[in-house]
Design an enzyme around this catalytic site. Structure first.
Site, short mmCIF file in Angstrom:
data_model
loop_
_atom_site.label_atom_id
_atom_site.label_comp_id
_atom_site.label_asym_id
_atom_site.label_seq_id
_atom_site.Cartn_x
_atom_site.Cartn_y
_atom_site.Cartn_z
N SER A 117 -5.18 -2.36 16.87
CA SER A 117 -4.41 -1.60 16.20
C SER A 117 -4.47 -0.40 16.65
O SER A 117 -5.81 0.21 16.89
CB SER A 117 -4.49 -1.74 14.70
OG SER A 117 -3.60 -0.62 14.06
N TYR A 140 1.30 2.55 18.17
CA TYR A 140 2.40 3.13 17.52
C TYR A 140 2.81 4.44 18.07
O TYR A 140 1.60 5.23 18.49
CB TYR A 140 1.75 3.54 16.28
CG TYR A 140 1.78 2.46 14.96
CD1 TYR A 140 2.65 1.89 14.70
CD2 TYR A 140 0.40 2.19 14.16
CE1 TYR A 140 2.91 0.89 13.70
CE2 TYR A 140 0.51 1.32 13.23
CZ TYR A 140 1.73 0.74 12.96
OH TYR A 140 1.61 -0.55 11.95
N THR A 171 4.71 -1.16 18.66
CA THR A 171 5.18 -1.82 17.49
C THR A 171 6.42 -0.85 16.99
O THR A 171 6.42 0.27 17.00
CB THR A 171 4.38 -1.73 16.13
OG1 THR A 171 3.33 -2.55 16.48
CG2 THR A 171 4.82 -1.91 14.82
N LYS A 266 6.99 -5.23 19.40
CA LYS A 266 6.64 -5.95 18.05
C LYS A 266 7.40 -5.34 17.13
O LYS A 266 7.45 -4.26 16.67
CB LYS A 266 5.15 -5.69 17.95
CG LYS A 266 4.60 -6.28 16.78
CD LYS A 266 3.21 -6.13 16.46
CE LYS A 266 2.71 -6.80 15.42
NZ LYS A 266 2.93 -6.02 13.93
N HIS A 290 6.51 -7.53 10.18
CA HIS A 290 5.15 -6.88 9.84
C HIS A 290 4.71 -7.29 8.46
O HIS A 290 4.00 -6.87 7.52
CB HIS A 290 5.75 -5.48 9.50
CG HIS A 290 4.67 -4.30 9.81
ND1 HIS A 290 4.89 -3.52 10.97
CD2 HIS A 290 3.44 -3.84 9.18
CE1 HIS A 290 3.70 -2.63 11.01
NE2 HIS A 290 2.88 -3.04 10.19
C1 LIG Z 1 -3.68 -4.91 6.19
C2 LIG Z 1 -2.74 -5.12 7.56
C3 LIG Z 1 -2.52 -4.09 8.20
C4 LIG Z 1 -1.76 -3.74 9.35
N1 LIG Z 1 -1.69 -3.12 10.06
C5 LIG Z 1 -0.88 -2.98 11.32
C6 LIG Z 1 -0.80 -2.18 12.26
O1 LIG Z 1 -1.64 -1.18 12.29
N2 LIG Z 1 0.08 -2.25 13.21
C7 LIG Z 1 0.87 -3.24 13.50
O2 LIG Z 1 1.69 -3.53 14.53
N3 LIG Z 1 0.96 -4.16 12.49
C8 LIG Z 1 0.08 -4.25 11.55
N4 LIG Z 1 0.35 -5.27 10.58
C9 LIG Z 1 1.14 -6.19 10.65
C10 LIG Z 1 0.51 -7.34 11.33
O3 LIG Z 1 0.01 -7.26 12.82
C11 LIG Z 1 1.33 -8.59 11.41
O4 LIG Z 1 2.62 -8.39 11.82
C12 LIG Z 1 1.20 -9.37 9.92
O5 LIG Z 1 0.21 -9.19 9.34
C13 LIG Z 1 1.82 -10.93 10.16
O6 LIG Z 1 1.83 -11.41 8.71
P1 LIG Z 1 0.84 -12.26 8.30
O7 LIG Z 1 0.01 -11.23 7.66
O8 LIG Z 1 1.51 -13.02 7.08
O9 LIG Z 1 -0.02 -13.14 9.41
C14 LIG Z 1 -0.74 -4.91 9.63
C15 LIG Z 1 -0.95 -6.18 8.66
C16 LIG Z 1 -1.82 -6.20 7.63
C17 LIG Z 1 -2.00 -7.21 6.46
#
Ligand SMILES: Cc1cc2nc3c(=O)[nH]c(=O)nc-3n(C[C@H](O)[C@H](O)[C@H](O)COP(=O)(O)O)c2cc1C
Length: 407
Positions: A117, A140, A171, A266, A290
């Site tokens: 990330s 980002y 993203t 994404k 997300h």
């Molecule tokens: C705690 C947390 C932080 C996240 N931070 C980012 C991020 O920094 N950038 C991003 O593109 N997606 C982020 N996401 C989304 C994840 O990349 C992903 O799309 C999502 O967790 C998928 O769903 P799942 O948790 O049910 O597997 C984050 C998700 C979580 C749970």
């Protein structure tokens, strides 16, 4: 009678992603849990992501002689031994101090890759130095706070290139931050709002508390490395300022021109956006909401997948994330056209509960479940999975049971 042996086990270890979720809940303070496990508003999309998998039943054939021990796929030109990647998650270091480094090491140990990330707890350079494989970078397109210019985005891209990261994931579903009410209720913000009760909540987890204070992996290290101590102070706040509602497709084109490697978009849920990104040169699309953290009420990612896969078929890779918790979920996504899936929370549960070993184990669980499910279906290879293996679940199991006999 033959010899009878047994093992005495006081407490069975975690067997499933859900077991890890329960352990993780105990390991971290409520404030951190709200961040990791929570979602936007009424959690409709968060739950919809899971429910969508339940609407499909798996077909199975018998006496095929097929044993699905090979789960390999190719993503971004890299052969992976497992069709599961680690999705980017910001500030993973608050779940466990080893954060992105621990997770990336576990991913490469499992023959797959992590997507680092932009808001990671370890910098691009730290992760590259601690790993041997060419992992991927999530971007980002943050603007410089003062000028709003693209220089910061350009510097992230440049650093990812120099560090040898292979693919870029842009993203696009955070024009503004989703409304995560549970985080706000529990004081998870920038900066976190501390109360005596919240400090006690952390202090009763001394192992977490000690490591958290000792290693200080709470900020977005990629910003810290950009501007030294001053940026370190600003970094926590900046994570909440990355949103840029004015971004449009010209920004995506600009990013494409800065990056010559594999490029992914994404956070796409509409087939028209997927086609547009591919027309503009995207290698692949991540069908994602997300993890239900942005637009509450958005379509479940599995429900959005078939149309997107059909629209870009043969021209681009299609990854899916959101709600994958079981090997059978992986199988269903692959049947509906995904090249591979990504997991977010499941590996954070592993990380929070047992550090990098927990992430390795979560990947191992998903590997075993996926292979077992495919063998039970009579499918030999990932490439053989398609929609003919799925049936709408309500047509199969939705038969009303007969009422119990009255006395
Ligand atoms: C705690 C947390 C932080 C996240 N931070 C980012 C991020 O920094 N950038 C991003 O593109 N997606 C982020 N996401 C989304 C994840 O990349 C992903 O799309 C999502 O967790 C998928 O769903 P799942 O948790 O049910 O597997 C984050 C998700 C979580 C749970």
């Amino acid at each position: 009678m033959g010899a009878f042996t047994y093992r005495w086990v006081s407490r069975p270890g975690p067997l499933t992603v859900d077991d890890y979720r329960r352990r993780a809940r105990r390991a971290v303070p409520g404030m951190v849990w709200a961040f990791v496990d929570g979602g936007a508003e009424d959690l409709r999309t968060l739950h919809a992501n899971r429910a969508a998998f339940g609407r499909w039943a798996l077909n199975s054939r018998v006496l095929t002689g097929n044993d699905a021990s090979d789960l390999s796929v190719e993503v971004a030109g890299v052969p992976l031994s497992l069709p599961v990647l680690l999705a980017p998650t910001g500030v993973a270091g608050i779940s466990h101090w080893t954060g992105d480094v621990g997770a990336s090491q576990a991913a490469e140990g499992a023959g797959t890759r992590a997507i680092l990330s932009t808001a990671s707890s370890y910098s691009i350079e730290e992760v590259a130095a601690a790993t041997t494989e060419d992992h991927f970078f999530q971007l980002y397109p943050w603007a410089d706070e003062a000028t709003g210019a693209r220089a910061l985005t350009a510097s992230f891209i440049d650093r990812a290139k120099r560090a040898g990261l292979r693919a870029l994931f842009v993203t696009v579903d955070v024009p503004v931050l989703g409304n995560r009410e549970d985080e706000r209720r529990r004081g998870m913000g920038a900066p976190p709002v501390l109360t005596p009760a919240r400090i006690v909540d952390a202090a009763i987890r001394p192992r977490w508390w000690y490591r958290f204070l000792r290693h200080q992996r709470m900020g977005a290290r990629n910003l810290v490395d950009e501007g030294g101590v001053e940026a370190a102070v600003r970094s926590v706040r900046a994570q909440y300022r990355f949103m840029r509602p004015e971004l449009d497709w010209t920004d995506f084109e600009w990013i494409r021109d800065q990056w010559s490697g594999p490029l992914y978009i994404k956070g796409v849920l509409d087939a028209r956006d997927a086609v547009r990104a591919v027309d503009l040169g995207a290698t692949g699309v991540v069908v994602s909401n997300h993890g239900g953290r942005q637009l509450d009420g958005a379509v479940a990612s599995l429900d959005a997948l078939p149309a997107i896969a059909a629209a870009v078929k043969g021209r681009a890779e299609v990854l899916l994330d959101g709600g994958v918790r079981r090997g059978t979920d992986v199988v269903k996504a692959l049947c509906l056209g995904a090249t591979a899936v990504c997991i977010g929370r499941p590996y954070l549960y592993g990380l929070a509960a047992r550090g990098p070993e927990g992430v390795s184990h979560v990947l191992q669980i998903l590997r075993e479940e996926t292979a077992r499910a495919m063998t039970l279906m009579g499918v030999a290879r990932v490439a053989d999975l398609d929609e003919t293996w799925l049936l709408p679940a309500d047509h199969v199991v939705g038969v009303e049971p007969s009422p119990p006999e009255q006395e």
